[in-house]
Design a protein around this motif. Structure first.
Motif, mmCIF file in Angstrom:
data_model
loop_
_atom_site.group_PDB
_atom_site.id
_atom_site.type_symbol
_atom_site.label_atom_id
_atom_site.label_comp_id
_atom_site.label_asym_id
_atom_site.label_seq_id
_atom_site.Cartn_x
_atom_site.Cartn_y
_atom_site.Cartn_z
ATOM 1 N N ARG A 189 -19.061 37.795 4.288
ATOM 2 C CA ARG A 189 -18.557 37.847 5.243
ATOM 3 C C ARG A 189 -19.054 37.609 6.800
ATOM 4 O O ARG A 189 -18.904 36.938 7.557
ATOM 5 C CB ARG A 189 -17.245 39.051 5.450
ATOM 6 N N ARG A 190 -20.225 38.311 6.484
ATOM 7 C CA ARG A 190 -20.884 38.557 7.768
ATOM 8 C C ARG A 190 -21.745 36.902 8.147
ATOM 9 O O ARG A 190 -21.763 36.482 8.959
ATOM 10 C CB ARG A 190 -22.238 39.429 7.740
ATOM 11 N N GLN A 191 -22.194 36.179 6.882
ATOM 12 C CA GLN A 191 -22.716 34.908 6.964
ATOM 13 C C GLN A 191 -21.667 34.131 7.496
ATOM 14 O O GLN A 191 -21.605 33.184 8.416
ATOM 15 C CB GLN A 191 -23.169 34.427 5.739
ATOM 16 N N LEU A 192 -20.461 34.056 7.016
ATOM 17 C CA LEU A 192 -19.393 33.201 7.333
ATOM 18 C C LEU A 192 -18.947 33.633 8.973
ATOM 19 O O LEU A 192 -18.807 32.607 9.645
ATOM 20 C CB LEU A 192 -18.081 33.635 6.618
ATOM 21 N N GLN A 193 -18.882 34.784 9.274
ATOM 22 C CA GLN A 193 -18.774 35.096 10.653
ATOM 23 C C GLN A 193 -19.777 34.380 11.871
ATOM 24 O O GLN A 193 -19.748 33.924 12.631
ATOM 25 C CB GLN A 193 -18.711 36.719 10.960
ATOM 26 N N ASP A 194 -20.941 34.608 10.956
ATOM 27 C CA ASP A 194 -22.147 34.105 11.738
ATOM 28 C C ASP A 194 -22.159 32.545 11.996
ATOM 29 O O ASP A 194 -22.293 32.049 12.914
ATOM 30 C CB ASP A 194 -23.644 34.378 11.145
ATOM 31 N N MET A 195 -21.578 31.930 10.808
ATOM 32 C CA MET A 195 -21.486 30.623 10.891
ATOM 33 C C MET A 195 -20.223 30.176 11.847
ATOM 34 O O MET A 195 -20.415 29.086 12.774
ATOM 35 C CB MET A 195 -20.993 29.913 9.468
ATOM 36 N N ILE A 196 -19.200 30.852 11.674
ATOM 37 C CA ILE A 196 -18.130 30.687 12.795
ATOM 38 C C ILE A 196 -18.553 30.794 14.197
ATOM 39 O O ILE A 196 -18.208 30.104 14.938
ATOM 40 C CB ILE A 196 -16.870 31.864 12.479
ATOM 41 N N ASN A 197 -19.523 31.907 14.239
ATOM 42 C CA ASN A 197 -19.683 32.038 15.728
ATOM 43 C C ASN A 197 -20.562 30.922 16.168
ATOM 44 O O ASN A 197 -20.586 30.631 17.417
ATOM 45 C CB ASN A 197 -20.479 33.268 15.765
ATOM 46 N N GLU A 198 -21.512 30.453 15.132
ATOM 47 C CA GLU A 198 -22.344 29.379 15.377
ATOM 48 C C GLU A 198 -21.677 27.917 16.051
ATOM 49 O O GLU A 198 -21.865 27.410 16.746
ATOM 50 C CB GLU A 198 -23.312 28.940 14.414
ATOM 51 N N GLN A 199 -20.412 27.842 15.205
ATOM 52 C CA GLN A 199 -19.619 26.537 15.381
ATOM 53 C C GLN A 199 -18.918 26.802 16.653
ATOM 54 O O GLN A 199 -18.751 25.902 17.385
ATOM 55 C CB GLN A 199 -18.711 26.618 14.333
ATOM 56 N N LYS A 200 -18.802 27.990 17.053
ATOM 57 C CA LYS A 200 -17.967 28.186 18.347
ATOM 58 C C LYS A 200 -18.862 27.882 19.590
ATOM 59 O O LYS A 200 -18.612 27.315 20.648
ATOM 60 C CB LYS A 200 -17.279 29.613 18.627
ATOM 61 N N LYS A 201 -19.920 28.288 19.387
ATOM 62 C CA LYS A 201 -21.019 28.004 20.436
ATOM 63 C C LYS A 201 -21.439 26.694 20.445
ATOM 64 O O LYS A 201 -21.522 26.170 21.762
ATOM 65 C CB LYS A 201 -22.478 28.833 20.251
ATOM 66 N N SER A 202 -21.711 25.953 19.535
ATOM 67 C CA SER A 202 -21.904 24.596 19.470
ATOM 68 C C SER A 202 -20.554 23.621 19.775
ATOM 69 O O SER A 202 -20.606 22.724 20.255
ATOM 70 C CB SER A 202 -22.529 24.125 18.450
#
Length: 202
Positions: A189-202
């Motif tokens: 979940r953390r990894q997924l959240q991190d990936m979501i956050n990265e996607q939002k930033k880019s």
């Protein structure tokens, strides 16, 4: 010398006569018409009666008295005989009663001995050896069943403890697995959240 012989012979004869006379007088004194046994009374009548050739003349009063005494004696004998017969009959009845009581007692004793020698088990009469055999067989069978039950109980108890131990180990493994799964899920979940956050930033 001849004189002495004659004197001696006379003295002996006189002494014998005196003795016989005295004895006869004593016998006559003992004999009586009104006392003594019947035999003595008859002897008194015979001795005191007058003799004539081969006959005896007896006073009528003596005969009547002798008859009365004889009848009295016979009645006394008959009374004694009747009393004795009554006693004998009473004793015979008592003996019969005793025989009957003895027979009843013997029967009761035989029954008691039979009951003593036999025992009742489940309503069945059996001899003591058979009773002991059946009883010990029952006790032996129950003992074997008890030992079998104890063995089964201990075996079941051991299996139960083993199952409880296995269950406890399984629960511990499951808890460890659940905890690991939860940690993996959280990590994912953390990894997924991190990936979501990265996607939002880019």
């Amino acid at each position: 010398m001849k004189f002495f012989k004659t004197l001696l012979l006379t003295t002996i004869t006189l002494f014998t006569f005196t003795t016989n006379f005295a004895q006869e007088a004593d016998d006559n004194e003992k004999l009586s018409l009104n006392s003594g046994s019947i035999d003595n009374q008859f002897e008194y009548v015979i001795r005191r009666s007058n003799s004539w050739q081969d006959y005896k003349t007896v006073k009528k009063t003596w005969l009547y008295a002798l008859k009365a005494h004889t009848i009295d004696s016979l009645e006394a004998v008959h009374k004694d005989l009747n009393d004795t017969q009554a006693i004998v009959e009473t004793q015979s009845k008592q003996i019969e009663d005793l025989k009957l009581n003895l027979s009843n007692t013997k029967t009761s004793l035989d029954n008691t001995i039979a009951e003593k020698d036999n025992m009742e088990l489940f309503g069945i009469q059996m001899s003591k050896p058979n009773y002991s055999l059946v009883l010990w067989s029952i006790i032996g069978g129950l003992s074997i069943l008890l030992l079998l039950f104890i063995y089964k109980f201990r075996n079941s108890n051991s299996v139960t403890k083993q199952a409880q131990l296995t269950l406890s180990e399984t629960e511990d493994e499951f808890e460890e697995h659940r905890r690991n799964a939860l940690e993996r899920e959280q990590k994912v979940r953390r990894q997924l959240q991190d990936m979501i956050n990265e996607q939002k930033k880019s």
